[in-house]
Design an enzyme around this catalytic site. Structure first.
Site: not given
Ligand code: GLN
Length: 188
Positions: A80, A136, A171, A173
């Site tokens: 992410c 996100r 994710h 984890e």
């Molecule tokens: N929205 C976060 C970003 O742009 C990433 C979100 C996440 O790591 N779950 O950094």
């Protein structure tokens, strides 16, 4: 020799990665500076806030050190925000300078409001079906020729690899599942 896996612990959900690695009986440490990194054979960059992680990487000097080690084939897995940090280009963030270690273009927070955060079954090449938790999440909008796509969701890549670098937009984890970590350790 005992192999140590580092989890970048500047910000984000590093503790969950450490827990999974420990449940696999793998020696895992939090990485906050270059001397921590030196002890590691591989590195996980966790989810969190990519802009914050990016700034702290620069301040700590870890950005240069991670690049150096990556070029010497150290395996790195970014989830992410970690995927954003490793990308070649971040489309919607002008002030952000990613590590450019994997040939993808990525867009932050790219699922619309309704899909802000969600879970979905993802079929992973060589592993099978996993529950992906997207929070996100970014979208990988373009991939280079050397990229191997390991999983897609709605036609877009969500887990890809290039040599020693693995990135996923979801994710693993947050699930009590160590299969992806196990796959990543196979890079060693
Ligand atoms: N929205 C976060 C970003 O742009 C990433 C979100 C996440 O790591 N779950 O950094």
């Amino acid at each position: 020799m005992v192999i140590t896996i580092g989890v970048l612990a500047l910000q984000g959900d590093f503790a969950e990665h450490i827990k999974i690695l420990e449940s696999m009986k793998v020696n895992a440490i939090e990485v906050r500076n270059n001397s921590d990194l030196q002890k590691c054979s591989a590195l996980i960059i966790p989810g969190g806030e990519s802009t914050t992680i990016g700034k702290l990487l620069k301040i700590s000097g870890l950005d240069r050190e991670i690049k150096k080690r990556a070029k010497k084939a150290m395996p790195i897995y970014g989830t992410c925000a970690g995927a954003i940090v490793l990308a070649k280009k971040v489309l919607n963030e002008k002030e952000f300078f990613p590590l450019e270690l994997i040939d993808v273009e990525i867009k932050r927070n790219a699922y619309g409001r309704q899909l802000d955060s969600f879970e979905a079954e993802v079929e992973i090449k060589g592993i099978g079906k996993l529950n992906g938790v997207f929070i996100r999440a970014p979208v990988i909008s373009k991939i280079g020729k050397k990229i191997e796509v390991l999983a897609k969701f709605e036609g877009k890549p969500v887990l890809v690899k290039q040599g020693n670098i693995l990135i996923g937009t979801f994710h693993p984890e947050t699930e009590k599942n160590s299969e992806l970590h196990n796959y990543f350790l196979g890079f060693l």
